[in-house]
Design a protein around this motif. Structure first.
Motif, PDB file in Angstrom:
ATOM      1  N   ILE A 177     -10.871   1.398  11.638  1.00 45.32           N
ATOM      2  CA  ILE A 177      -9.402   1.385  11.623  1.00 45.32           C
ATOM      3  C   ILE A 177      -8.900   2.622  10.861  1.00 45.32           C
ATOM      4  O   ILE A 177      -7.995   3.335  11.307  1.00 45.32           O
ATOM      5  N   GLY A 287     -17.856  -4.051  23.124  1.00 47.60           N
ATOM      6  CA  GLY A 287     -16.762  -4.382  24.039  1.00 47.60           C
ATOM      7  C   GLY A 287     -15.731  -3.263  24.085  1.00 47.60           C
ATOM      8  O   GLY A 287     -15.868  -2.249  23.405  1.00 47.60           O
ATOM      9  N   MET A 311     -23.977  -3.217  15.164  1.00 46.90           N
ATOM     10  CA  MET A 311     -25.339  -3.777  15.094  1.00 46.90           C
ATOM     11  C   MET A 311     -25.762  -3.988  13.642  1.00 46.90           C
ATOM     12  O   MET A 311     -25.330  -3.250  12.745  1.00 46.90           O
ATOM     13  N   GLY A 312     -26.588  -4.990  13.441  1.00 42.46           N
ATOM     14  CA  GLY A 312     -27.174  -5.231  12.127  1.00 42.46           C
ATOM     15  C   GLY A 312     -28.408  -4.346  11.969  1.00 42.46           C
ATOM     16  O   GLY A 312     -29.328  -4.410  12.787  1.00 42.46           O
TER      17      GLY A 312
HETATM   18  C1  2NL Z   1     -21.964  -7.446  15.841  1.00 43.16           C
HETATM   19  C2  2NL Z   1     -20.855  -7.049  16.696  1.00 43.16           C
HETATM   20  C3  2NL Z   1     -19.066  -5.519  16.937  1.00 43.16           C
HETATM   21  C4  2NL Z   1     -17.124  -4.147  16.981  1.00 43.16           C
HETATM   22  C5  2NL Z   1     -18.230  -4.649  16.313  1.00 43.16           C
HETATM   23  C6  2NL Z   1     -15.016  -2.960  16.597  1.00 43.16           C
HETATM   24  C7  2NL Z   1     -14.335  -2.172  15.721  1.00 43.16           C
HETATM   25  C8  2NL Z   1     -13.054  -1.804  16.035  1.00 43.16           C
HETATM   26  C9  2NL Z   1     -12.479  -2.213  17.190  1.00 43.16           C
HETATM   27  C10 2NL Z   1     -13.203  -2.998  18.006  1.00 43.16           C
HETATM   28 CL1  2NL Z   1     -12.162  -0.824  14.965  1.00 43.16          CL
HETATM   29  N1  2NL Z   1     -14.451  -3.362  17.723  1.00 43.16           N
HETATM   30  N2  2NL Z   1     -16.300  -3.307  16.296  1.00 43.16           N
HETATM   31  C11 2NL Z   1     -16.914  -4.505  18.295  1.00 43.16           C
HETATM   32  C12 2NL Z   1     -17.787  -5.398  18.914  1.00 43.16           C
HETATM   33  C13 2NL Z   1     -18.871  -5.890  18.220  1.00 43.16           C
HETATM   34  O1  2NL Z   1     -20.152  -5.957  16.188  1.00 43.16           O
HETATM   35  O2  2NL Z   1     -22.534  -8.447  16.065  1.00 43.16           O
HETATM   36  N3  2NL Z   1     -22.332  -6.681  14.863  1.00 43.16           N
HETATM   37  C14 2NL Z   1     -23.404  -6.978  13.972  1.00 43.16           C
END
Ligand code: 2NL
Length: 341
Positions: A177, A287, A311-312
């Motif tokens: 952001i 996404g 991702m982790g």
């Molecule tokens: C997960 C999934 C995700 C995002 C993180 C994101 C950030 C902004 C806008 C939209 Cl500023 N999306 N981040 C989007 C999809 C998945 O992380 O499981 N992470 C360990």
């Protein structure tokens, strides 16, 4: 008198030759030539001689002094030489002795994994940014389309900080952001960092963990671009022939949301306990950035589209190294860490 002098000369020269070290030589010098030495005593007796004898005896005495001094000097040089030789022998260094090994640290497997992820996305123009670990509720949740009292908040068990509406970030998304608000599209940002959650620790969840998120925003950015990029990433980390797939997923900040799977890295898709016999493993979520989130970032969703993924790092590192317990990454037990060379 002459006879005494000649005897003294012979005795002194013998004593000089017999001096075993510098101290003994100094002793000889004192006893023959010193203020109370044998030669000085003879010189004092010169006054009692007949005046015509005095010059000859004085000259003889000087000859003796010079001869003894010369011998003592020569002996001194010889002694110093042999002392140096003896010391060199005593203190000699055996340059063929094998050296002692210097213990070298190793890069932590999580740091190494983050570096690898940075490198792969760097090839596609992604630039690394970092945000703060203490965030405010607005940036961590509200701007990501997670309003106060929204049920989606339950997805993140949050650790609050004792400052109004501050918390330990539950993901690195608030950093993205900040990137959107501080830069202009086209954006290709990568955000690695430590995240926190209020949860019991088990083999697959810690209360702190590392995440890497990516964000791309430009005109005409599509889900196909995301798919192509993630394929390249999966192939770089898990092998060029590894199959991948998108499945539907849910995140409040993306629409549509997907889970990105790779063919199981343990059984290569055959099905095994590690992949729950499905042949697939989920390595990240992703996404298209929700229009509400683009607007939070000061970006017009009518003109720009974006994708994001997260991702982790522990999960990626576990798959790459066959580690089965995330707790090992945080314990800093050298017996574990030394295996990563
Ligand atoms: C997960 C999934 C995700 C995002 C993180 C994101 C950030 C902004 C806008 C939209 Cl500023 N999306 N981040 C989007 C999809 C998945 O992380 O499981 N992470 C360990």
């Amino acid at each position: 008198m002459t006879a005494r002098l000649q005897r003294l000369r012979a005795d002194a020269l013998a004593a000089v030759d017999g001096a075993a070290d510098a101290a003994a030589l100094e002793q000889v010098h004192v006893s023959f030539l010193g203020r109370k030495g044998a030669l000085t005593e003879i010189l004092r007796g010169i006054g009692g001689l007949a005046p015509e004898d005095r010059p000859r005896v004085g000259a003889e005495a000087n000859d003796v002094r010079e001869a003894v001094e010369a011998a003592a000097d020569a002996r001194g040089i010889a002694l110093r030489g042999s002392e140096v030789t003896a010391r060199l022998l005593r203190e000699s260094v055996d340059v063929t002795t094998p050296g002692r090994r210097i213990a070298r640290g190793t890069r932590h497997p999580l740091a190494e994994t983050i570096a690898e992820i940075d490198e792969v996305f760097g090839r596609f123009g992604f630039v690394v940014y970092e945000g703060p670990e203490v965030e405010d509720d607005v940036t961590n949740f509200q701007m990501l389309n997670i309003p106060v009292d929204h049920p989606a908040r339950d997805l993140w068990a949050t650790l609050y900080v004792d400052i109004d509406d501050h918390l330990l970030r539950t993901h690195t998304s608030p950093g993205q952001i900040r990137v959107m608000r501080e830069t202009r599209p086209p954006i290709r940002a990568l955000l690695p960092g430590r995240c926190f959650r209020y949860e019991a620790v088990d083999a697959s969840h810690g209360f702190e963990f590392f995440q890497v998120e990516g964000l791309m925003v430009d005109e005409g950015t599509s889900l196909a671009d995301l798919r192509g990029l993630l394929d390249e990433f999966a192939h770089a980390l898990f092998g060029a022939t590894r199959a991948t797939r998108f499945r539907p997923g849910y995140y409040p900040f993306t629409e549509p949301s997907v889970a990105f799977d790779v063919e199981c890295v343990v059984c290569d898709g055959a099905g095994c306990p590690a992949c729950g016999r499905s042949g697939w493993m989920t390595i990240l979520g992703a996404g298209m950035v929700h229009p509400v989130v683009l607007r939070s970032g000061g970006i017009d969703p009518e003109r720009f589209q974006g994708f994001a993924f997260g991702m982790g790092v522990d999960r990626i590192a576990m798959l790459r190294h066959g580690v089965h317990d995330v707790r090992l990454f945080m314990e800093n037990d050298l017996r574990f860490l030394e295996q990563f060379r």
